[in-house]
Write an enzyme that holds these catalytic residues in place. Structure first.
Site, PDB file in Angstrom:
ATOM      1  N   ASP A  99      -6.884  -0.682   0.494  1.00 14.77           N
ATOM      2  CA  ASP A  99      -7.193   0.393   1.432  1.00 14.77           C
ATOM      3  C   ASP A  99      -8.614   0.225   1.968  1.00 14.77           C
ATOM      4  O   ASP A  99      -9.591   0.148   1.201  1.00 14.77           O
ATOM      5  CB  ASP A  99      -7.052   1.741   0.725  1.00 14.77           C
ATOM      6  CG  ASP A  99      -7.229   2.905   1.669  1.00 14.77           C
ATOM      7  OD1 ASP A  99      -6.221   3.343   2.241  1.00 14.77           O
ATOM      8  OD2 ASP A  99      -8.372   3.360   1.852  1.00 14.77           O
TER       9      ASP A  99
ATOM     10  N   TRP B 115       0.835  -1.202   0.000  1.00 13.60           N
ATOM     11  CA  TRP B 115       0.000   0.000   0.000  1.00 13.60           C
ATOM     12  C   TRP B 115       0.867   1.248   0.000  1.00 13.60           C
ATOM     13  O   TRP B 115       0.648   2.170  -0.784  1.00 13.60           O
ATOM     14  CB  TRP B 115      -0.906   0.013   1.235  1.00 13.60           C
ATOM     15  CG  TRP B 115      -1.808   1.219   1.310  1.00 13.60           C
ATOM     16  CD1 TRP B 115      -3.081   1.310   0.837  1.00 13.60           C
ATOM     17  CD2 TRP B 115      -1.478   2.511   1.851  1.00 13.60           C
ATOM     18  NE1 TRP B 115      -3.583   2.579   1.062  1.00 13.60           N
ATOM     19  CE2 TRP B 115      -2.622   3.338   1.681  1.00 13.60           C
ATOM     20  CE3 TRP B 115      -0.355   3.052   2.464  1.00 13.60           C
ATOM     21  CZ2 TRP B 115      -2.652   4.668   2.109  1.00 13.60           C
ATOM     22  CZ3 TRP B 115      -0.376   4.378   2.881  1.00 13.60           C
ATOM     23  CH2 TRP B 115      -1.517   5.174   2.699  1.00 13.60           C
TER      24      TRP B 115
ATOM     25  N   TYR C  64       1.063   3.979  -2.978  1.00 13.61           N
ATOM     26  CA  TYR C  64       0.614   5.322  -2.637  1.00 13.61           C
ATOM     27  C   TYR C  64       1.684   6.355  -2.990  1.00 13.61           C
ATOM     28  O   TYR C  64       1.388   7.422  -3.545  1.00 13.61           O
ATOM     29  CB  TYR C  64       0.293   5.360  -1.140  1.00 13.61           C
ATOM     30  CG  TYR C  64      -0.136   6.699  -0.585  1.00 13.61           C
ATOM     31  CD1 TYR C  64      -1.440   7.145  -0.724  1.00 13.61           C
ATOM     32  CD2 TYR C  64       0.766   7.513   0.111  1.00 13.61           C
ATOM     33  CE1 TYR C  64      -1.843   8.367  -0.185  1.00 13.61           C
ATOM     34  CE2 TYR C  64       0.374   8.722   0.646  1.00 13.61           C
ATOM     35  CZ  TYR C  64      -0.943   9.150   0.494  1.00 13.61           C
ATOM     36  OH  TYR C  64      -1.325  10.353   1.017  1.00 13.61           O
TER      37      TYR C  64
END
Length: 508
Positions: A456, A436, A440
């Site tokens: 998420d 993640w 990101y």
């Protein structure tokens, strides 16, 4: 011209027929995506130039202003073709030419020369020059020259600085080179450009106070300015950032190559009004580029909205929030540290942890600018002192210290010219840095338009609220139809998650 040509289609590396139709329609959505040059006048323009539409036989099209300049054309003094949003193609594409353009816009050639640009991209100077010339019609020096000319014009038109100061601030090696370039590019002397700007002053933002530079940062409408401000406000670190929702403004401090800066941005109808205070004017071009990326001002909202609205589950959200943006970043190292601090915690908890780090280790500005008083701490300082400041899970603290050490040593360099897959793999190799976080960072630092963070939790809650499958695998399959704009779809899903009822809302 009927319909809308998506970025991928419209830059199919410059179909002349489609480009001319955009020019004939004076379609401002194409400003910045290509350059029109007229053989009979020797001038190049933005597609929406209000001058008389030239005959098709007299028009040439270029990917960049630098290519038009290299072919002997001068910039139009009426439509100011350099004062437009940048091409969304540089984020949509992930190849060498696109990554080079992002670094050139950030001023790498002015700071480190073509050898430094090639080194950051991992290619030889010869290969880089060949690729850029083939793909864009101009080599790195010509592209950087166009960037310097744009920075110089901004200083000429928005300040009262002497020409000699502007020349060196914009990256020119001599006043003579500066004057020759301005005349060659704009067919006018610096003083003539300044006089023309003063005649236009009644339509421009109010000039900044002494020591400040007031600018207009154009964008392709629509712009979901409220959404950008809300995203930044939720994550704003006191001292480093400040959001005034009542006035619709955002401010933050910047750590740049030659010094520090503060910036205040206020979105308006067709541009974001920006006031900069720089300790070194050589950082002007880089500061403007980074702020544009932070607000995602080079996006093509019509192309994004057209694709996403085709999905019935997203259509209402797109209609309610046209021109949604994916906020970017002004500094790769800062973004990475903040992303690691935000792993597996709420946005509010991440903000609290980051604020504590900044309060303890962030340098104070010599002169505060309203609520802007501190700089985000450097990787070197975090690596040395972070252990005594950071709290929370030990694994997270170790991850922050590990990436900070790598950043300080130069073994990790998250800059805008990185290849997305390579950067993601490097980040995931650090213990405690998950997929993640890596995705990101890629999405926000590189402006990658096609990243959907299906793991998420908030995003999946938003998906369920809109009637989309909430499981990561099923959502990923459904999202294939949103390519190449899945990052923007994710922003719609994040926004939808805020509407999911909570216990407190149900009892209110």
């Amino acid at each position: 011209m009927t319909g809308h040509i998506q970025v991928r289609e419209r830059t199919s590396w410059l179909d002349p027929g489609r480009a001319y139709r955009a020019v004939a329609a004076r379609d401002s959505r194409f400003d910045g995506t290509f350059i029109m040059a007229v053989r009979t006048t020797g001038i190049y323009c933005r597609p929406s130039c209000p001058a008389v539409t030239p005959k098709r036989a007299n028009v040439r099209f270029f990917h960049t202003a630098a290519a038009a300049q290299a072919a002997g054309f001068r910039a139009c003094r009426r439509c100011l073709p350099d004062a437009v949003p940048g091409s969304p193609e540089w984020n949509l594409r992930a190849d060498l030419a696109a990554r080079a353009m992002r670094l050139i816009s950030d001023g790498v050639v002015e700071r480190d020369g073509v050898p430094g640009l090639a080194r950051q991209l991992g290619y030889s100077q010869r290969h880089l020059t060949r690729v850029l010339t083939t793909e864009l019609g101009a080599g790195p020096l010509a592209l950087a020259r166009a960037h310097r000319a744009h920075s110089a014009r901004l200083l000429i038109e928005t300040t009262d600085l002497p020409v000699s100061d502007i020349a060196f601030a914009a990256g020119f090696s001599s006043v003579r080179q500066f004057n020759d370039t301005i005349r060659a590019v704009f067919a006018a002397s610096p003083s003539e450009l300044r006089q023309a700007a003063r005649r236009r002053a009644r339509t421009d933002p109010a000039p900044g106070r002494p020591g400040q530079i007031a600018l207009r940062l154009p964008f392709r409408p629509p712009l979901d300015a409220e959404g950008v401000l809300a995203f930044l406000a939720a994550r704003a670190v006191p001292g480093v950032e400040e959001v005034d929702r009542a006035e619709g403004g955002y401010g933050r401090t910047l750590r740049l190559a030659h010094g520090t800066a503060t910036a205040w941005l206020r979105p308006a109808a067709d541009a974001v009004h920006c006031v900069l205070r720089l300790t070194d004017l050589r950082d002007l071009g880089s500061a403007v580029t980074r702020l544009r990326r932070l607000f995602d001002l080079d996006a093509d909202p019509c192309a994004v909205d057209e694709v996403l609205a085709a999905d019935p589950a997203l259509a209402a959200s797109v209609a309610a929030t046209p021109g949604i943006r994916v906020p970017g970043s002004v500094d790769g190292a800062e973004l990475l540290v903040r992303a690691v601090l935000g792993q597996q915690v709420s946005v509010a908890a991440a903000r609290t942890a980051t604020s504590a780090l900044v309060t303890a280790l962030g340098d104070r500005l010599d002169v505060a600018d309203a609520g802007l008083t501190r700089l985000f701490p450097t990787p070197e300082v975090i690596a040395e002192h972070g252990a005594s400041v950071l709290s929370g899970p030990a694994r997270r603290t170790e991850a922050v210290l590990a990436v900070s050490r790598a950043l300080a040593e130069g073994t990790l360099d998250p800059h805008v010219g990185r290849d997305a897959d390579e950067l993601r793999a490097e980040l995931e190799a650090f213990p405690g840095v998950g997929p993640w976080t890596a995705r990101y960072v890629v999405m926000r630092l590189l402006g990658a338009p096609d990243v959907l963070l299906t793991s998420d939790g908030a995003l999946r809650r938003g998906a369920a609220h809109l009637g989309l499958p909430p499981s990561p695998d099923e959502l990923a399959r459904r999202a294939r139809a949103w390519q190449p704009w899945r990052s923007y779809a994710g922003m719609h899903l994040w926004r939808a998650s805020a509407a999911v009822p909570t216990n407190s809302r149900r009892t209110a």
